[in-house]
Design a protein around this motif. Structure first.
Motif, PDB file in Angstrom:
ATOM      1  N   ARG A 209       0.847  -1.196   0.000  1.00  0.00           N
ATOM      2  CA  ARG A 209       0.000   0.000   0.000  1.00  0.00           C
ATOM      3  C   ARG A 209       0.880   1.243   0.000  1.00  0.00           C
ATOM      4  NH1 ARG A 209      -2.793   0.057   4.979  1.00  0.00           N
ATOM      5  NH2 ARG A 209      -1.138  -1.302   5.707  1.00  0.00           N
ATOM      6  N   LEU A 210       0.420   2.259  -0.746  1.00  0.00           N
ATOM      7  CA  LEU A 210       1.214   3.481  -0.890  1.00  0.00           C
ATOM      8  C   LEU A 210       1.067   4.365   0.347  1.00  0.00           C
ATOM      9  CD1 LEU A 210       3.027   5.012  -2.816  1.00  0.00           C
ATOM     10  CD2 LEU A 210       0.991   6.100  -3.762  1.00  0.00           C
ATOM     11  N   LYS A 211       2.215   4.765   0.888  1.00  0.00           N
ATOM     12  CA  LYS A 211       2.194   5.618   2.085  1.00  0.00           C
ATOM     13  C   LYS A 211       2.410   7.082   1.688  1.00  0.00           C
ATOM     14  CE  LYS A 211       4.514   5.786   6.601  1.00  0.00           C
ATOM     15  NZ  LYS A 211       5.543   6.804   6.612  1.00  0.00           N
ATOM     16  N   ASN A 212       3.520   7.369   1.016  1.00  0.00           N
ATOM     17  CA  ASN A 212       3.834   8.745   0.622  1.00  0.00           C
ATOM     18  C   ASN A 212       4.350   8.799  -0.815  1.00  0.00           C
ATOM     19  OD1 ASN A 212       3.513   9.879   3.351  1.00  0.00           O
ATOM     20  ND2 ASN A 212       5.381   8.732   3.815  1.00  0.00           N
ATOM     21  N   LEU A 213       4.064   9.904  -1.470  1.00  0.00           N
ATOM     22  CA  LEU A 213       4.579  10.158  -2.823  1.00  0.00           C
ATOM     23  C   LEU A 213       5.565  11.315  -2.755  1.00  0.00           C
ATOM     24  CD1 LEU A 213       1.399  10.223  -5.083  1.00  0.00           C
ATOM     25  CD2 LEU A 213       3.471   8.961  -5.604  1.00  0.00           C
ATOM     26  N   TYR A 214       6.634  11.215  -3.548  1.00  0.00           N
ATOM     27  CA  TYR A 214       7.641  12.284  -3.520  1.00  0.00           C
ATOM     28  C   TYR A 214       8.204  12.485  -4.916  1.00  0.00           C
ATOM     29  CZ  TYR A 214      11.385  15.123  -1.480  1.00  0.00           C
ATOM     30  OH  TYR A 214      12.212  16.156  -1.117  1.00  0.00           O
ATOM     31  N   ILE A 215       8.076  13.695  -5.445  1.00  0.00           N
ATOM     32  CA  ILE A 215       8.697  14.009  -6.742  1.00  0.00           C
ATOM     33  C   ILE A 215       9.890  14.922  -6.472  1.00  0.00           C
ATOM     34  CG2 ILE A 215       8.369  14.955  -9.052  1.00  0.00           C
ATOM     35  CD1 ILE A 215       5.436  14.411  -8.876  1.00  0.00           C
ATOM     36  N   GLY A 216      11.088  14.389  -6.781  1.00  0.00           N
ATOM     37  CA  GLY A 216      12.309  15.142  -6.485  1.00  0.00           C
ATOM     38  C   GLY A 216      13.150  15.344  -7.723  1.00  0.00           C
ATOM     39  N   GLY A 217      14.343  15.873  -7.520  1.00  0.00           N
ATOM     40  CA  GLY A 217      15.136  16.157  -8.726  1.00  0.00           C
ATOM     41  C   GLY A 217      16.602  16.281  -8.409  1.00  0.00           C
ATOM     42  N   GLY A 218      17.309  17.078  -9.208  1.00  0.00           N
ATOM     43  CA  GLY A 218      16.810  18.022 -10.200  1.00  0.00           C
ATOM     44  C   GLY A 218      15.780  19.038  -9.672  1.00  0.00           C
ATOM     45  N   THR A 219      15.135  19.606 -10.633  1.00  0.00           N
ATOM     46  CA  THR A 219      14.088  20.575 -10.344  1.00  0.00           C
ATOM     47  C   THR A 219      12.825  20.158 -11.102  1.00  0.00           C
ATOM     48  OG1 THR A 219      15.788  22.310 -10.191  1.00  0.00           O
ATOM     49  CG2 THR A 219      13.500  23.049 -10.357  1.00  0.00           C
ATOM     50  N   PRO A 220      11.910  19.423 -10.461  1.00  0.00           N
ATOM     51  CA  PRO A 220      10.706  18.975 -11.165  1.00  0.00           C
ATOM     52  C   PRO A 220       9.954  20.114 -11.848  1.00  0.00           C
ATOM     53  CG  PRO A 220      10.880  17.870  -9.063  1.00  0.00           C
ATOM     54  CD  PRO A 220      11.994  18.878  -9.109  1.00  0.00           C
ATOM     55  N   THR A 221       9.944  21.288 -11.205  1.00  0.00           N
ATOM     56  CA  THR A 221       9.179  22.396 -11.788  1.00  0.00           C
ATOM     57  C   THR A 221       9.912  23.088 -12.938  1.00  0.00           C
ATOM     58  OG1 THR A 221       9.945  23.568  -9.836  1.00  0.00           O
ATOM     59  CG2 THR A 221       7.605  23.016  -9.919  1.00  0.00           C
ATOM     60  N   SER A 222      11.068  22.544 -13.341  1.00  0.00           N
ATOM     61  CA  SER A 222      11.683  23.054 -14.576  1.00  0.00           C
ATOM     62  C   SER A 222      10.914  22.512 -15.784  1.00  0.00           C
ATOM     63  CB  SER A 222      13.173  22.678 -14.665  1.00  0.00           C
ATOM     64  OG  SER A 222      13.317  21.279 -14.712  1.00  0.00           O
ATOM     65  N   LEU A 223      10.061  21.499 -15.596  1.00  0.00           N
ATOM     66  CA  LEU A 223       9.217  20.979 -16.682  1.00  0.00           C
ATOM     67  C   LEU A 223       8.044  21.924 -16.930  1.00  0.00           C
ATOM     68  CD1 LEU A 223       8.930  17.160 -15.782  1.00  0.00           C
ATOM     69  CD2 LEU A 223      10.442  18.218 -17.475  1.00  0.00           C
ATOM     70  N   GLU A 224       7.537  21.881 -18.169  1.00  0.00           N
ATOM     71  CA  GLU A 224       6.342  22.664 -18.497  1.00  0.00           C
ATOM     72  C   GLU A 224       5.110  22.016 -17.861  1.00  0.00           C
ATOM     73  OE1 GLU A 224       6.404  25.457 -20.051  1.00  0.00           O
ATOM     74  OE2 GLU A 224       8.503  25.375 -20.629  1.00  0.00           O
ATOM     75  N   VAL A 225       4.040  22.824 -17.740  1.00  0.00           N
ATOM     76  CA  VAL A 225       2.807  22.344 -17.093  1.00  0.00           C
ATOM     77  C   VAL A 225       2.310  21.049 -17.734  1.00  0.00           C
ATOM     78  CG1 VAL A 225       0.388  22.899 -16.625  1.00  0.00           C
ATOM     79  CG2 VAL A 225       2.115  24.653 -16.412  1.00  0.00           C
ATOM     80  N   GLU A 226       2.340  20.975 -19.073  1.00  0.00           N
ATOM     81  CA  GLU A 226       1.772  19.791 -19.732  1.00  0.00           C
ATOM     82  C   GLU A 226       2.571  18.533 -19.447  1.00  0.00           C
ATOM     83  OE1 GLU A 226      -1.214  19.273 -20.707  1.00  0.00           O
ATOM     84  OE2 GLU A 226      -1.419  21.351 -20.061  1.00  0.00           O
ATOM     85  N   ASP A 227       3.890  18.674 -19.330  1.00  0.00           N
ATOM     86  CA  ASP A 227       4.718  17.504 -18.990  1.00  0.00           C
ATOM     87  C   ASP A 227       4.460  17.079 -17.541  1.00  0.00           C
ATOM     88  OD1 ASP A 227       5.994  17.135 -21.466  1.00  0.00           O
ATOM     89  OD2 ASP A 227       7.276  18.862 -21.049  1.00  0.00           O
ATOM     90  N   LEU A 228       4.330  18.071 -16.668  1.00  0.00           N
ATOM     91  CA  LEU A 228       4.012  17.741 -15.274  1.00  0.00           C
ATOM     92  C   LEU A 228       2.658  17.034 -15.194  1.00  0.00           C
ATOM     93  CD1 LEU A 228       5.196  21.017 -13.504  1.00  0.00           C
ATOM     94  CD2 LEU A 228       6.158  18.733 -13.149  1.00  0.00           C
ATOM     95  N   ARG A 229       1.706  17.519 -15.979  1.00  0.00           N
ATOM     96  CA  ARG A 229       0.363  16.914 -15.975  1.00  0.00           C
ATOM     97  C   ARG A 229       0.419  15.436 -16.380  1.00  0.00           C
ATOM     98  NH1 ARG A 229      -4.851  18.177 -15.792  1.00  0.00           N
ATOM     99  NH2 ARG A 229      -4.503  20.414 -15.653  1.00  0.00           N
ATOM    100  N   LYS A 230       1.237  15.147 -17.417  1.00  0.00           N
ATOM    101  CA  LYS A 230       1.364  13.755 -17.871  1.00  0.00           C
ATOM    102  C   LYS A 230       1.857  12.863 -16.723  1.00  0.00           C
ATOM    103  CE  LYS A 230       2.534  14.842 -22.645  1.00  0.00           C
ATOM    104  NZ  LYS A 230       3.672  15.106 -23.525  1.00  0.00           N
ATOM    105  N   ILE A 231       2.846  13.359 -15.996  1.00  0.00           N
ATOM    106  CA  ILE A 231       3.430  12.553 -14.899  1.00  0.00           C
ATOM    107  C   ILE A 231       2.420  12.398 -13.758  1.00  0.00           C
ATOM    108  CG2 ILE A 231       5.276  12.467 -13.164  1.00  0.00           C
ATOM    109  CD1 ILE A 231       6.968  14.116 -15.264  1.00  0.00           C
ATOM    110  N   LEU A 232       1.800  13.518 -13.379  1.00  0.00           N
ATOM    111  CA  LEU A 232       0.837  13.462 -12.266  1.00  0.00           C
ATOM    112  C   LEU A 232      -0.345  12.553 -12.603  1.00  0.00           C
ATOM    113  CD1 LEU A 232       0.955  17.248 -11.359  1.00  0.00           C
ATOM    114  CD2 LEU A 232       1.724  15.398  -9.886  1.00  0.00           C
ATOM    115  N   SER A 233      -0.701  12.494 -13.886  1.00  0.00           N
ATOM    116  CA  SER A 233      -1.872  11.704 -14.294  1.00  0.00           C
ATOM    117  C   SER A 233      -1.664  10.201 -14.119  1.00  0.00           C
ATOM    118  CB  SER A 233      -2.212  11.961 -15.762  1.00  0.00           C
ATOM    119  OG  SER A 233      -2.427  13.317 -15.956  1.00  0.00           O
ATOM    120  N   VAL A 234      -0.409   9.742 -14.145  1.00  0.00           N
ATOM    121  CA  VAL A 234      -0.192   8.296 -14.003  1.00  0.00           C
ATOM    122  C   VAL A 234       0.135   7.892 -12.566  1.00  0.00           C
ATOM    123  CG1 VAL A 234       0.514   7.919 -16.401  1.00  0.00           C
ATOM    124  CG2 VAL A 234       2.252   8.476 -14.690  1.00  0.00           C
ATOM    125  N   LEU A 235       0.224   8.871 -11.688  1.00  0.00           N
ATOM    126  CA  LEU A 235       0.508   8.532 -10.285  1.00  0.00           C
ATOM    127  C   LEU A 235      -0.773   8.128  -9.577  1.00  0.00           C
ATOM    128  CD1 LEU A 235       3.012  11.392  -9.403  1.00  0.00           C
ATOM    129  CD2 LEU A 235       3.515   8.946  -9.485  1.00  0.00           C
TER     130      LEU A 235
END
Ligand code: SF4
Length: 466
Positions: A209-235
């Motif tokens: 079971r999933l406890k916590n989610l973490y998006i790290g980097g690098g700088t995740p917010t260096s991606l454009e909104v649409e790329d971030l959306r693609k990643i968030l959509s599959v989580l």
């Protein structure tokens, strides 16, 4: 210093030597000026260190039926013999004594649990840890009380974005400059989304079971909104924490924050590193101090729990300038503040330029930060150390009571398995409450990751017995 050991622990002995500020190189017996000779005779381990006519030796009992413990003790006493020789040679006590490991709080717990010893006494009287650092360990263990995961069916999911806006001069990560790697962003995001889906599938198949989610980097917010959306959509949805390391304030926009809200992100990091513009410029951060205030206030208006990182020991930053950074962060009043000590690692520009920070000033900075943050109501709640840190110090995460980042505790105390996706991400499976840990490392660079990421799945499946 030229080191010869007839035992297995050259790396650890070299770490102690470096902690005193000496260079360390492996050498032959004839040419060495520091010798560590250890011998296991039945269950008695005898070790002796000699340097410049100074000699320290120990004789200890090692359990015959517990190989892991026996090796741990042999290593500890080889390091102790080295440490006390060098302490006498230099006339210096190091803040962490003979401890060179990454996780002092984990060691404290292991000493109590596995060896039946009082860690306070062992740290102070044997390992030579100063009272100040011992208090830090105690405070952190208190702040973690009741928050350590004990349920092996709960796991965390980490997603790595290896792109940044520019390269900070102190950075040794494999993160690339996004403007130069535009052609790789789309294939990277596509491979990453695929790896995430396959990994989530593995979590479900194994009944985890999933406890916590973490998006790290690098700088995740260096991606454009649409790329971030693609990643968030599959989580998958997560009832626990969902953190995004926004990192650079200049990469934060209203659209990205709205997107994070839409997908249930509840914590973000905005990392000033310093509030002094000349220092930001000198380390190639490419943003202004005004960006820090603006984006912090913007993110606050969305109701995120916010962490801010600072670094002690940056080039051109004086003690007074660092104090200004701490005062500014306290005035902003984020829920979490993480104070790093500059680590000069291979691969960073500062290391190539042979930059050397003033040990005494950095120690003063770290002490000031702790005192000021304590006065402002922050508690230290996790800590880790790295190799090559100035004055052999530590990174400490502080929080307002009740806002501890549980992912950081899971990760640093190694209480929870972490499934990791993306270039350079490392999946860890924790066995026996941290007694044994196995890892699967993804490909380090982006191009190899895009070509070969599917092979990670086979390794992850094997790690989780599927
Ligand atoms: S933002 Fe972080 S990962 Fe990116 S270059 Fe700077 S230190 Fe490295």
């Amino acid at each position: 210093m030229k080191i010869y050991t007839n035992g297995k622990f050259y790396t650890e002995i070299a770490d102690v030597v470096r902690a005193f500020g000496f260079d360390a190189t492996e050498s032959t017996f004839e040419q060495a000026n520091l010798l560590v000779m250890g011998k296991l005779d039945g269950q008695i381990y005898h070790t002796r260190c000699t340097v410049d006519g100074i000699e320290k030796e120990y004789e200890i009992n090692c359990p015959i039926d517990d190989e892991i413990m026996s090796v741990r003790l042999q290593k500890r006493y080889d390091k102790l013999a080295t440490y006390y020789c060098l302490k006498q040679l230099t006339g210096r006590q190091l803040p962490w004594g003979s401890l060179t490991g990454i996780r002092p709080t984990r060691l404290a717990e292991e000493i109590q649990r596995n060896e039946g010893l009082d860690y306070v006494k062992t740290f102070r009287d044997l390992l030579d840890v100063t009272d100040e650092k011992l208090t830090l360990v105690k405070d952190i263990l208190d702040a973690q009380s009741g928050l350590k995961n004990k349920d092996a069916s709960l796991v965390d999911l980490y997603v790595g974005i290896p792109f940044c806006i520019s390269k900070c001069t102190y950075c040794s990560f494999t993160s690339g400059i996004i403007s130069k790697l535009k052609h790789l962003v789309e294939p990277y995001v596509s491979s990453l989304c695929d790896e995430i889906k396959l990994t989530v599938n593995l979590i479900e198949k194994k009944g985890l079971r999933l406890k916590n989610l973490y998006i790290g980097g690098g700088t995740p917010t260096s991606l454009e909104v649409e790329d971030l959306r693609k990643i968030l959509s599959v989580l998958p949805r997560c009832d626990g924490e969902f953190t995004v390391e926004a990192g650079r304030p200049d990469t934060i926009t209203v659209e990205k924050l709205q997107l994070f809200k839409e997908f249930g992100v509840n914590r973000i990091s905005i990392n000033p590193q310093t509030f002094n513009q000349s220092v930001l410029d000198s380390v190639n951060r490419c943003h202004t101090t005004q960006d820090i205030y603006d984006k912090y206030n913007l993110a606050k208006s969305f109701g995120f729990c916010i962490n801010m990182d600072l670094i002690a020991g940056l080039p051109t930053e004086s003690f007074e300038m660092f104090c200004n950074s701490i005062n500014q962060v306290v005035a902003l009043d984020p829920e979490n503040v993480t104070v790093h000590t500059l680590a000069l690692k291979k691969g960073s520009l500062l290391k190539e330029q042979n930059f050397v920070a003033s040990d005494a000033t950095v120690a003063q900075m770290v002490n000031f930060a702790r005192q000021k943050l304590n006065e402002a109501g922050y508690l230290p709640y996790y800590m880790y150390r790295q190799k090559y840190m100035t004055e052999n110090l530590e990174n400490v995460g502080f929080c307002k009571s009740g806002t501890q980042c549980l992912y950081n505790i899971d990760n640093m105390e190694e209480t929870t398995s972490i499934l990791a996706c993306g270039a350079n991400a490392i999946t860890k499976r924790i066995f026996q409450n941290g007694g044994r840990i196995e890892r699967v490392a993804n490909q380090k660079d982006v191009i190899t990751y895009i070509e070969k990421y599917k092979s990670n799945l086979e390794k992850k499946k094997a790690l989780f017995d599927l």
